[in-house]
Write a protein that holds these residues in place. Structure first.
Motif, mmCIF file in Angstrom:
data_model
loop_
_atom_site.group_PDB
_atom_site.id
_atom_site.type_symbol
_atom_site.label_atom_id
_atom_site.label_comp_id
_atom_site.label_asym_id
_atom_site.label_seq_id
_atom_site.Cartn_x
_atom_site.Cartn_y
_atom_site.Cartn_z
ATOM 1 N N ILE A 221 -49.792 -52.820 27.500
ATOM 2 C CA ILE A 221 -49.363 -53.235 26.153
ATOM 3 C C ILE A 221 -47.870 -52.990 25.929
ATOM 4 C CG2 ILE A 221 -49.652 -52.716 23.682
ATOM 5 C CD1 ILE A 221 -52.641 -52.160 24.346
ATOM 6 N N GLU A 222 -47.379 -51.824 26.357
ATOM 7 C CA GLU A 222 -45.966 -51.502 26.116
ATOM 8 C C GLU A 222 -45.039 -52.440 26.888
ATOM 9 O OE1 GLU A 222 -43.940 -48.958 24.218
ATOM 10 O OE2 GLU A 222 -45.673 -49.708 23.149
ATOM 11 N N LEU A 223 -45.384 -52.712 28.135
ATOM 12 C CA LEU A 223 -44.539 -53.622 28.918
ATOM 13 C C LEU A 223 -44.535 -55.028 28.318
ATOM 14 C CD1 LEU A 223 -45.130 -52.623 32.661
ATOM 15 C CD2 LEU A 223 -42.945 -52.660 31.430
ATOM 16 N N GLN A 224 -45.686 -55.440 27.822
ATOM 17 C CA GLN A 224 -45.749 -56.757 27.169
ATOM 18 C C GLN A 224 -44.845 -56.779 25.932
ATOM 19 O OE1 GLN A 224 -47.316 -59.403 28.488
ATOM 20 N NE2 GLN A 224 -47.924 -58.096 30.196
ATOM 21 N N LYS A 225 -44.855 -55.675 25.210
ATOM 22 C CA LYS A 225 -44.015 -55.578 23.994
ATOM 23 C C LYS A 225 -42.532 -55.639 24.368
ATOM 24 C CE LYS A 225 -43.270 -52.399 20.106
ATOM 25 N NZ LYS A 225 -43.640 -51.088 19.559
ATOM 26 N N ALA B 134 -32.383 -54.866 31.781
ATOM 27 C CA ALA B 134 -33.524 -54.433 30.959
ATOM 28 C C ALA B 134 -34.483 -55.601 30.745
ATOM 29 C CB ALA B 134 -33.038 -53.891 29.621
ATOM 30 N N ARG B 135 -33.930 -56.741 30.429
ATOM 31 C CA ARG B 135 -34.789 -57.914 30.219
ATOM 32 C C ARG B 135 -35.511 -58.284 31.521
ATOM 33 N NH1 ARG B 135 -31.945 -63.352 28.524
ATOM 34 N NH2 ARG B 135 -32.062 -62.506 26.404
ATOM 35 N N GLN B 136 -34.764 -58.322 32.622
ATOM 36 C CA GLN B 136 -35.373 -58.719 33.898
ATOM 37 C C GLN B 136 -36.514 -57.780 34.277
ATOM 38 O OE1 GLN B 136 -31.871 -58.572 36.345
ATOM 39 N NE2 GLN B 136 -31.330 -60.719 35.986
ATOM 40 N N LEU B 137 -36.275 -56.482 34.110
ATOM 41 C CA LEU B 137 -37.305 -55.507 34.474
ATOM 42 C C LEU B 137 -38.515 -55.612 33.546
ATOM 43 C CD1 LEU B 137 -35.078 -52.391 35.287
ATOM 44 C CD2 LEU B 137 -36.483 -53.683 36.901
ATOM 45 N N ALA B 138 -38.251 -55.804 32.270
ATOM 46 C CA ALA B 138 -39.357 -55.912 31.305
ATOM 47 C C ALA B 138 -40.224 -57.127 31.629
ATOM 48 C CB ALA B 138 -38.812 -56.014 29.889
ATOM 49 N N MET B 139 -39.582 -58.220 31.972
ATOM 50 C CA MET B 139 -40.347 -59.435 32.256
ATOM 51 C C MET B 139 -41.088 -59.312 33.583
ATOM 52 S SD MET B 139 -37.932 -62.259 30.460
ATOM 53 C CE MET B 139 -39.257 -63.280 29.881
ATOM 54 N N LEU B 140 -40.437 -58.651 34.521
ATOM 55 C CA LEU B 140 -41.082 -58.382 35.806
ATOM 56 C C LEU B 140 -42.311 -57.496 35.597
ATOM 57 C CD1 LEU B 140 -40.029 -59.154 38.696
ATOM 58 C CD2 LEU B 140 -39.178 -56.826 38.868
#
Lengths: 234, 151
Positions: free
Chosen positions: A155-159, A140-146
């Protein structure tokens, strides 16, 4: 009732045969393992054939040779129509299935095969949410940062990237607070006297005890920002 | 406080901990720290097998958080049970008895369940999203938890 069939060309006959067997009963359900590798890689198949089946809502997708369109000569209730439109998103479907099953290993395995740089922001965001549900927290973290990297204005992905990022130091040189240690020593010494009670402590001093936390908070107020430790003595 | 052989700092602060079962019925002893999450002091069990800071509902209520600041509602498996809740990013402070206190941002799971459904579970300090960027060591002789930030 929705069912999508996909099959290598050589298996087409088998599929039709099974279809006949099941037509009057339960519809044949193809498992995701039946999808050929090309579907898993791209989620799209060009030059396959979409079959519209009369009287039934299913869409059947089978590869056939030739360029026949119109009524099927073999099966009167089937109309053939050439299509190269995207099929259902098999990759995301597989991710969702692994997430629903809370199969962390399968989830990561599927996620690692997806080309995220070719995916829209919404897919990545969805994948992060599915990761969390699957218990695949690192993924989850890897995908969010990617995703935050690929879509800096989303905005949501940055959050998601900010909240799931590794812990960030705010200050490592704040003054000591000996009161915290005093509270721990009080608990070691006096716990036996207050079993089952809620207590409020500050700097090793008992402020109040009560049967419930609500009762305690009614007396001392919300302890947030006060340095008061409240805990149940078990 | 604690140093490497070449005198580089390993730990800059020390706090005392309790080492006991979380309840009278508890079979296993736990390492329990007094922490301050978003300026609320409570006890939390160190659990390196868990992700995030996990806040027991009774204390979560006192934090008065807005779920609009969190990620979409999700679920987290805690001791074999899936609990619904929200994931926030909150400041967590380890108050030092000696040395320097340490404040950092940690990923935090706030369960959205009735306190009765939570049962006797405590709050947790997990590894992923919380302790993963902290050096720590314990001295069981003194019940001392040493900590320091990674450079």
């Amino acid at each position: 009732m929705g069912a999508v069939f996909a099959s290598p060309k050589l298996k087409s006959t088998d599929i039709f045969s099974k279809l006949f067997q099941h037509w009057d009963g339960n519809p044949l359900i193809a498992t995701q393992d039946d999808y050929p590798a090309i579907l898993l890689q791209s989620g799209k198949v060009a030059d396959w054939w979409k079959f519209t089946v009369f009287h039934q809502p299913e869409m059947i997708i089978l590869p056939l040779s030739g360029s026949v369109t119109g009524p099927s000569s073999a099966f009167a209730y089937i109309t053939l129509e050439r299509t190269s439109t995207p099929l259902q998103d098999v990759e995301m479907d597989k991710l969702e299935a692994a997430s629903r099953a809370r199969d962390e290993q399968a989830f990561v395995s599927v996620a690692d095969r997806i080309a995220w740089d070719k995916r829209p922001a919404e897919d990545i965001l969805n994948a992060v949410q599915l990761s969390l549900f699957a218990g695949a927290h690192l993924k989850a973290r890897q995908l969010a940062m990617l995703g935050a990297d690929y879509y800096p204005d989303h905005i949501e992905l940055q959050k998601y990237a900010r909240i799931l990022a590794p812990p960030k130091v705010l200050s490592s040189s704040l003054p000591a607070d000996p009161g915290g240690g005093a509270d721990i020593r009080w608990l070691k010494t006096h716990a036996g006297e207050y079993r089952g009670q809620w207590v409020a402590l500050k700097a090793g001093e008992l402020l109040v005890s009560a049967n419930t936390m609500d009762e305690l908070v009614r007396i001392i107020g919300n302890p947030k920002g006060t340095g008061i430790l409240i805990t149940k003595v078990d | 406080m604690l140093f490497y052989e070449d005198r580089r700092l390993f730990a800059t602060g020390m706090m005392e901990y309790e080492y006991r079962p979380v309840s009278q019925q508890g079979a296993n002893v736990r390492l329990i720290l007094r922490v301050e999450l978003d300026d609320l002091s409570f006890l939390a069990v160190v659990d390196t097998g868990a992700p995030y800071v996990i806040v027991a509902p009774a204390f979560a209520r006192l934090l008065q958080l807005d779920s609009a600041d969190a990620l979409e509602r999700t679920e987290l498996k805690i001791r074999g049970v899936n609990f619904p809740g929200y994931i926030h990013r909150l400041p967590l402070q380890l108050p030092a008895s000696r040395g320097e206190s340490f404040r950092f941002e940690a990923t935090t799971f706030i369960p959205e369940v009735d306190e009765n459904d939570w049962g006797n579970l405590p709050s947790f300090l997990g590894m992923f999203g919380c302790l993963e960027r902290i050096r720590f060591a314990i001295d069981p002789a003194e019940d001392a938890f040493y900590f320091g930030a990674l450079p």
